[in-house]
Design a protein around this motif. Structure first.
Motif, mmCIF file in Angstrom:
data_model
loop_
_atom_site.group_PDB
_atom_site.id
_atom_site.type_symbol
_atom_site.label_atom_id
_atom_site.label_comp_id
_atom_site.label_asym_id
_atom_site.label_seq_id
_atom_site.Cartn_x
_atom_site.Cartn_y
_atom_site.Cartn_z
ATOM 1 N N GLY A 100 -118.181 16.851 -39.008
ATOM 2 C CA GLY A 100 -117.348 18.025 -38.781
ATOM 3 C C GLY A 100 -115.908 17.805 -39.217
ATOM 4 N N ILE A 101 -115.327 16.663 -38.861
ATOM 5 C CA ILE A 101 -113.939 16.368 -39.240
ATOM 6 C C ILE A 101 -113.805 16.291 -40.758
ATOM 7 N N ALA A 102 -114.749 15.602 -41.420
ATOM 8 C CA ALA A 102 -114.659 15.441 -42.873
ATOM 9 C C ALA A 102 -114.834 16.768 -43.596
ATOM 10 N N VAL A 103 -115.755 17.616 -43.134
ATOM 11 C CA VAL A 103 -115.982 18.906 -43.803
ATOM 12 C C VAL A 103 -114.769 19.813 -43.652
ATOM 13 N N VAL A 104 -114.254 19.932 -42.430
ATOM 14 C CA VAL A 104 -113.083 20.798 -42.214
ATOM 15 C C VAL A 104 -111.877 20.283 -42.995
ATOM 16 N N HIS A 105 -111.636 18.978 -42.935
ATOM 17 C CA HIS A 105 -110.501 18.409 -43.659
ATOM 18 C C HIS A 105 -110.659 18.606 -45.162
ATOM 19 N N THR A 106 -111.865 18.415 -45.688
ATOM 20 C CA THR A 106 -112.080 18.547 -47.127
ATOM 21 C C THR A 106 -111.854 19.978 -47.592
ATOM 22 N N LEU A 107 -112.382 20.949 -46.850
ATOM 23 C CA LEU A 107 -112.209 22.351 -47.245
ATOM 24 C C LEU A 107 -110.735 22.757 -47.220
ATOM 25 N N LEU A 108 -110.037 22.440 -46.143
ATOM 26 C CA LEU A 108 -108.629 22.837 -46.030
ATOM 27 C C LEU A 108 -107.751 22.085 -47.033
ATOM 28 N N SER A 109 -107.990 20.787 -47.177
ATOM 29 C CA SER A 109 -107.157 19.992 -48.081
ATOM 30 C C SER A 109 -107.393 20.381 -49.535
ATOM 31 N N SER A 110 -108.634 20.627 -49.916
ATOM 32 C CA SER A 110 -108.925 21.018 -51.301
ATOM 33 C C SER A 110 -108.315 22.374 -51.620
ATOM 34 N N LEU A 111 -108.425 23.311 -50.679
ATOM 35 C CA LEU A 111 -107.824 24.632 -50.900
ATOM 36 C C LEU A 111 -106.308 24.533 -51.005
ATOM 37 N N LEU A 112 -105.693 23.760 -50.120
ATOM 38 C CA LEU A 112 -104.242 23.597 -50.161
ATOM 39 C C LEU A 112 -103.803 22.902 -51.443
ATOM 40 N N SER A 113 -104.530 21.887 -51.876
ATOM 41 C CA SER A 113 -104.185 21.185 -53.117
ATOM 42 C C SER A 113 -104.312 22.108 -54.319
ATOM 43 N N ALA A 114 -105.361 22.945 -54.324
ATOM 44 C CA ALA A 114 -105.539 23.878 -55.441
ATOM 45 C C ALA A 114 -104.413 24.906 -55.493
#
Length: 299
Positions: A100-114
């Motif tokens: 759960g932590i990795a999925v939420v972090h990955t989605l938010l971080s990837s969107l923010l980086s993009a």
């Protein structure tokens, strides 16, 4: 005197002297290719040996691993080790926590980086070069320097022993921002102008026009971000105090005591912890390879 007749085309003398067809591999080329393939196969086998040993060790008890010679074939303790691992650290629970932590972090971080990379690549504003330099400068700051101020910040917010304290502080990923910026630099501005003329807003243009064109680079970023968060140890260890909230690396660390180390449990837990990474790479391998090659081919 009679003149000698010319040699007809296709005679044996002409065929013998004709050059080799272009693209036909020579014997030396075939031997070199075979040697390269053999080295690659040897490297693949060598890279799989640690995973094979983890799986074999997970099927034996800890005492059996220290026999001489050590076991090289699977044993019959896999189910007992799995039950003991679940009873000792609640492995199913910590696996769901990490996922759960990795999925939420990955989605938010990837969107923010993009979004940040898109803004740095396609928008012209004062201080853009300075902001890009600051992003580059943050890559030179080691994590150990940030631990104390970040811990004090989380304590002042009352977020100690919470999931948001693990997810939110590192959402802004400088590597991801630079990767997406380089991807957006090659996107044609004419398409953006056409979308704006058609009445599309900035967010709609970003999600419907721009993002689908950089899916390979975004897939590569997703893999890198997920792996980084999944394997994170120091920050979750500082933030999480309750065993029910532990992530997989923190929970596996509790199997290492001062007087006893559960090696079979460590091997089994480590092997199970690598399975989500393998599945993720298999799902995004085409985007991962295309993203790396796309970044390498850009000038």
């Amino acid at each position: 005197m009679r003149a000698s007749s010319p040699v007809k085309a296709g005679t044996p003398s002409m065929i013998a002297s004709s050059p080799r067809k272009a693209g036909t591999p020579t014997r030396a080329g075939l031997l070199g290719r075979a040697a390269v393939l053999a080295l690659l196969a040897l490297g693949a086998v060598a890279s799989l040996l640690p995973f094979a040993w983890m799986l074999i060790a997970a099927t034996h008890s800890s005492s059996e691993l220290f026999h001489s010679p050590p076991p090289f074939l699977p044993g019959g303790e896999l189910l007992n080790n799995l039950v003991h691992l679940q009873q000792s650290i609640g492995f199913g629970r910590v696996l769901l926590n990490s996922l759960g932590i990795a999925v939420v972090h990955t989605l938010l971080s990837s969107l923010l980086s993009a979004m940040c990379g898109y803004g740095l690549a396609k928008y012209r504003f004062r201080g853009r070069g300075l902001l890009l330099g600051l992003v580059l400068a943050t890559m030179m700051i080691p994590l150990q320097v940030l631990l104390v101020p970040l811990f004090q910040m989380m304590a002042s917010l009352g977020w100690i022993d919470s999931y948001q304290a693990v997810v939110l502080p590192f959402l802004a990923n400088s590597f991801g921002i630079l990767l997406m910026r380089q991807s957006f630099l090659g996107f044609p501005d004419e398409l953006l102008e056409s979308a704006r003329i058609d009445g599309s807003g900035e967010l709609r243009t970003f999600y419907r026009v721009v993002l689908p064109c950089v899916r390979p680079q975004l897939g590569a970023l997703v893999i890198f971000t997920f792996m980084g968060q999944w394997n994170s140890f120091i920050w979750p260890l500082l933030m999480l105090n309750t065993q029910d909230r532990y992530t997989v690396p923190v929970a596996l660390n509790t199997l290492t005591g001062l007087t006893h180390v559960d090696y079979s449990g460590l091997m089994l837990g480590s092997f199970l912890a690598t399975l989500p990474l393998m599945v993720l790479f298999l799902l995004f391998q085409r985007q991962f390879v295309a993203g790396l090659l796309g970044g390498a081919l850009k000038g």
